[in-house]
Design an enzyme around this catalytic site. Structure first.
Site, PDB file in Angstrom:
ATOM      1  N   HIS A   1       0.909  -1.233   0.100  1.00 18.28           N
ATOM      2  CA  HIS A   1      -0.039   0.047  -0.044  1.00 18.28           C
ATOM      3  C   HIS A   1       1.080   1.274  -0.138  1.00 18.28           C
ATOM      4  CE1 HIS A   1      -2.965   2.989   1.646  1.00 18.28           C
ATOM      5  NE2 HIS A   1      -3.841   2.224   1.236  1.00 18.28           N
TER       6      HIS A   1
ATOM      7  N   SER B   1      -9.438 -15.470  -1.002  1.00 19.60           N
ATOM      8  CA  SER B   1      -9.583 -13.964  -1.417  1.00 19.60           C
ATOM      9  C   SER B   1     -10.900 -13.468  -1.899  1.00 19.60           C
ATOM     10  CB  SER B   1      -8.571 -13.560  -2.396  1.00 19.60           C
ATOM     11  OG  SER B   1      -8.613 -11.959  -2.826  1.00 19.60           O
TER      12      SER B   1
END
Length: 377
Positions: free
Chosen positions: A123, A324
């Site tokens: 990120h 996921s």
């Protein structure tokens, strides 16, 4: 004191904002924020300026706090992350960035000359945190699926094996939902005979998914993490950003300070902390329970697989990692970006199948995508 009221024009602005947000929430599919929650039972607590200043496990002079509830929330997260009994510590944060900042701060205090290693799929906020903390760092290549390139990590660690490594592991990357394998990272450290090392796990989204699947990837304290950050407004859902950070207590003890003014230990990044966020998390955990959390996660995983198959049935290549809810596809046409809330990066886009993203919403999204592609051609 005469109560104040908004002017008609200001009231209209608020009404228009509410209508816009309500409409946008149904098409918010590209960011990991759960829109399906009801906290109306807690609205009465907004009458108070609740402040959880200081360490949640110690008393404070400021009595308008919710630290008892915060500790119960932390105990649940310690269980989810398989934290060692009586050897963990944590607090409710303002979100994932603060949790990551705390983990990296502790790591740097333990290894002042350490080098932080993070993958190129990490990120964007992490590079900012490292600059703020003046921590030496090296970016590691990523594999095409978003996982850290373990061969590049091994070689880079070998070159710098005289310096303690701080490994920043992604437990669900932002764009692809990839999980960096903590067992493989620990094996590399062992193979290179690197004893002094610290692993922080950014489990912002997947930290509330992997505890509720049958075969999770290695990601938690039992798998070698020294600290873990998990968001509260993502999988659980919250009207305000929040999260939890947990660390091994021996690490935290090295940075705590006693502050007379507040009558508490200063062990957190923030001074004043929201006392409302712990109530939100506590309420959510108690109303859902472990069984409800598992059902929520399994429903989202099932819907994510449904989305992959729907994309493929329309000739759109899509995929996701095991465990996921992030579904990856080619970057959508501009018309899709204007109608739906989507997060693109380079040549891909994704949707994140949160609890509010129903199969009806997925059907509408895929249908719009296919139509937009036909118009473009």
């Amino acid at each position: 004191m005469t109560p104040s009221t908004l002017s008609p024009a200001d009231q209209q602005r608020l009404d228009e904002l509410y209508a816009r947000l309500r409409e946008c929430s149904t098409r918010s599919v590209g960011y990991p924020t759960n829109q399906a929650f009801d906290y109306s039972e807690l609205f009465r607590f907004l009458e108070f300026s609740i402040n959880n200043v200081g360490d949640p496990f110690h008393s404070t002079n400021y009595r308008l706090n919710t630290m008892e509830f915060e500790r119960e929330v932390l105990a649940d997260f310690a269980r989810f992350t398989r934290a060692p009994a009586d050897e963990w510590w944590g607090y409710v944060t303002s979100g994932g960035t603060e949790g990551n900042m705390y983990g990296l701060y502790v790591a740097r205090e333990i290894f002042p000359d350490g080098i932080c290693y993070f993958s190129e799929d990490t990120h964007y906020s992490v590079a900012k945190v490292l600059r703020l903390q003046h921590t030496r760092n090296i970016m590691i290549k990523s594999q095409p699926d978003g996982q850290m390139d373990y061969a590049d990590l091994r070689e880079t660690l070998r070159i710098h094996r005289d310096v303690p490594p701080i490994i920043f592991a992604n437990i669900g990357t932002t764009m692809k939902g990839a999980v960096d394998d903590l067992a493989q990272i620990r094996a590399i450290l062992d193979d290179l005979a690197i004893g002094n090392a610290y692993i922080h796990a950014d489990a912002a989204l997947s930290g509330m998914i992997l505890p509720f699947v049958d075969k999770p990837q290695p990601w938690n304290f039992a798998d070698g993490a020294d600290s873990i950050s998990i968001s509260g407004h993502k999988m659980l859902g919250s009207p305000v950003p929040c999260g939890v950070v947990l660390a091994r207590k021996a690490h935290m003890d090295r940075i705590s300070r006693s502050i007379e003014y507040i009558g508490a230990l200063d062990t957190t990044i923030a001074g004043s902390r929201s006392g409302f966020s712990p109530l939100l998390l506590w309420h959510r955990l108690r109303t859902l329970g472990d069984a409800g959390l598992r059902d929520m996660v399994q429903t989202c995983l099932g819907n994510a697989e449904y989305a992959v198959q729907e994309f493929r049935s329309h000739g759109i290549e899509a995929w996701r990692h095991p465990n996921s809810i992030t579904v990856v596809f080619p970057k959508p046409p501009l018309s899709m970006m204007q109608r739906w809330t989507i997060a693109p990066r380079k040549n891909i886009g994704h949707l994140i199948v949160m609890p509010h993203v129903t199969r009806a919403i997925l059907d509408a999204f895929v249908t719009d995508f296919a139509a937009a592609l036909q118009l473009r051609t």
